[in-house]
Design an enzyme around this catalytic site. Structure first.
Site, mmCIF file in Angstrom:
data_model
loop_
_atom_site.group_PDB
_atom_site.id
_atom_site.type_symbol
_atom_site.label_atom_id
_atom_site.label_comp_id
_atom_site.label_asym_id
_atom_site.label_seq_id
_atom_site.Cartn_x
_atom_site.Cartn_y
_atom_site.Cartn_z
ATOM 1 N N LEU A 239 1.032 4.835 7.093
ATOM 2 C CA LEU A 239 0.105 4.588 5.993
ATOM 3 C C LEU A 239 0.560 5.246 4.694
ATOM 4 O O LEU A 239 0.824 6.452 4.650
ATOM 5 C CB LEU A 239 -1.285 5.095 6.381
ATOM 6 C CG LEU A 239 -2.397 4.850 5.360
ATOM 7 C CD1 LEU A 239 -2.625 3.363 5.159
ATOM 8 C CD2 LEU A 239 -3.684 5.540 5.807
ATOM 9 N N ASP A 240 0.655 4.433 3.634
ATOM 10 C CA ASP A 240 0.972 4.901 2.274
ATOM 11 C C ASP A 240 2.274 5.694 2.204
ATOM 12 O O ASP A 240 2.433 6.589 1.372
ATOM 13 C CB ASP A 240 -0.175 5.744 1.708
ATOM 14 C CG ASP A 240 -1.436 4.916 1.490
ATOM 15 O OD1 ASP A 240 -1.304 3.700 1.261
ATOM 16 O OD2 ASP A 240 -2.532 5.483 1.561
ATOM 17 N N ALA A 241 3.224 5.370 3.082
ATOM 18 C CA ALA A 241 4.486 6.115 3.107
ATOM 19 C C ALA A 241 5.697 5.200 2.962
ATOM 20 O O ALA A 241 6.818 5.626 3.210
ATOM 21 C CB ALA A 241 4.592 6.928 4.397
#
Length: 295
Positions: A239-241
Site C-alpha cells: 500500500l502506497d509504496a
C-alpha cells in the site's frame, strides 16, 4: 498569389522509443545510426545511467516518421534484430497517432477527476478515455457532460472480489492501456492488479505515513505543519509504496484552518496527478525496481 507550401513536419506523426539495458559503450551511436539509416529524424533524446560500470542505461528518443523507409512492423523487427538483441534491450515503440487508452476510477471527490477531464478536452493530454468506473453515483452527470460512459460498481467487504472482477472485465472490454485512481477511495487488491496486468497510477496527500486515517488535514493542522503536498505513484500490492512518478509541496502558515489546508492540498493533488499522467502518456517514465526515471 500562391500561398507558400508548408515544410513543417506533422507533430502527431512521431514515435517514442524507450530503452532499458545494461550500460556499455556504443548504445546511443547504434540507436541513432539505425534511425538515421531508415530515414527517421530525431527531435528529442534523453539518457540516464545508474552507473557507467555495470549499471542500467535508460533512453527515451522521439523521432519523426515522415521519412521512414519501412512500415511499422518491419521497422520494429529490424530494430530488434540489429540493435535491441545485441544490446540486451528491454524496449518499446509508441506512436502518437495511437493515443493510450485510460480508465479513470473515482469515488466522490471530483477535483482530480474534473481536472483530468478538462485537460483532455483542452488537448493537454493525448489520451483516450473510454470509460469511468465509480463505486458511487455522484459524478455520473459530470461524466456524461464529457460524453464518457460511466459505470457504477458498488464495493463492500462482502462483494469486493466480485466487484473487482467486474472492474477488470470492464477495463479489458474497453481495451485500456492503464488506469488512474482519481481519488478512488478503495484499496486495490493484489488479485485485481494481477488480473488487470497494466499500470495503475494513484494520487494521495504526502502526509502518509505521518498522518493516516480519514482526516489527515485535521491531523496536519493539529501538528502545525508548514508544508503540505501530494505524491503520485504506480500502484503495487504494498500500500502506497509503489514507484513514485511525481511529487510537489507548497508552504502553509499558522493562519490556515483544516478547510483551507484541504483546499490547498487538493490543488496540489490535481496538479501532481496531471503531471504524472502526462509523463506516463508521453512515455517519459521508465521503472527501475521501486524507482522511476522520469525524462
Amino acid at each position: 498569389m500562391t500561398a507558400p507550401v508548408s515544410t513543417a513536419l506533422d507533430p502527431l506523426n512521431t514515435a517514442v522509443l524507450t530503452i532499458a539495458c545494461p550500460d556499455r559503450g556504443g548504445i546511443v551511436a547504434a540507436v541513432s545510426q539505425f534511425l538515421h539509416n531508415h530515414g527517421a529524424n530525431i527531435i528529442h533524446s534523453d539518457q540516464h545511467s545508474t552507473d557507467p560500470q555495470g549499471g542500467t542505461f535508460f533512453m527515451r528518443m522521439e523521432f519523426h516518421l515522415a521519412g521512414l523507409d519501412l512500415a511499422r512492423e518491419p521497422f520494429e523487427r529490424a530494430f530488434a534484430n540489429v540493435v535491441a538483441t545485441p544490446f540486451e534491450m528491454d524496449w518499446s515503440v509508441h506512436y502518437t497517432t495511437q493515443p493510450k487508452r485510460m480508465a479513470v476510477l473515482v469515488s466522490r471527490y471530483d477535483h482530480c477527476f474534473l481536472d483530468l477531464m478538462w485537460r483532455k478536452r483542452r488537448g493537454e493530454l493525448n489520451v483516450e478515455i473510454p470509460l469511468i468506473i465509480s463505486n458511487h453515483e455522484d459524478l455520473r452527470r459530470d461524466a456524461e457532460m464529457f460524453g464518457i460512459p460511466f459505470h457504477v460498481v458498488k464495493v463492500t467487504k462482502e462483494n469486493k472480489a466480485e466487484a473487482e472482477a467486474e472492474q477488470v472485465r470492464l477495463m479489458h472490454e474497453a481495451n485500456v492501456d492503464f488506469a488512474v485512481l482519481a481519488r478512488y477511495m478503495q484499496i486495490l487488491s493484489g488479485d485485481l492488479l494481477r488480473d488487470f496486468g497494466r499500470p495503475v497510477i494513484n494520487i494521495h496527500h504526502s502526509f502518509l505515513p505521518a498522518f493516516v486515517g480519514a482526516n489527515p488535514y485535521r491531523a496536519a493542522f493539529n501538528r502545525g505543519v508548514k508544508l503540505i503536498g501530494a505524491t503520485s505513484h504506480y500502484v503495487t500490492e504494498e500500500l502506497d509504496a509503489g514507484p513514485i512518478i511525481a511529487q510537489d509541496v507548497i508552504p502553509v502558515t499558522h493562519r490556515e484552518t483544516p478547510d483551507t489546508l484541504m483546499r490547498l492540498g487538493r490543488d496540489v493533488e490535481r496538479q501532481v496527478l496531471a503531471r504524472a499522467v502526462k509523463a506516463h502518456v508521453e512515455d517519459r517514465v521508465l521503472v527501475h525496481g521501486n524507482k522511476t526515471v522520469v525524462f
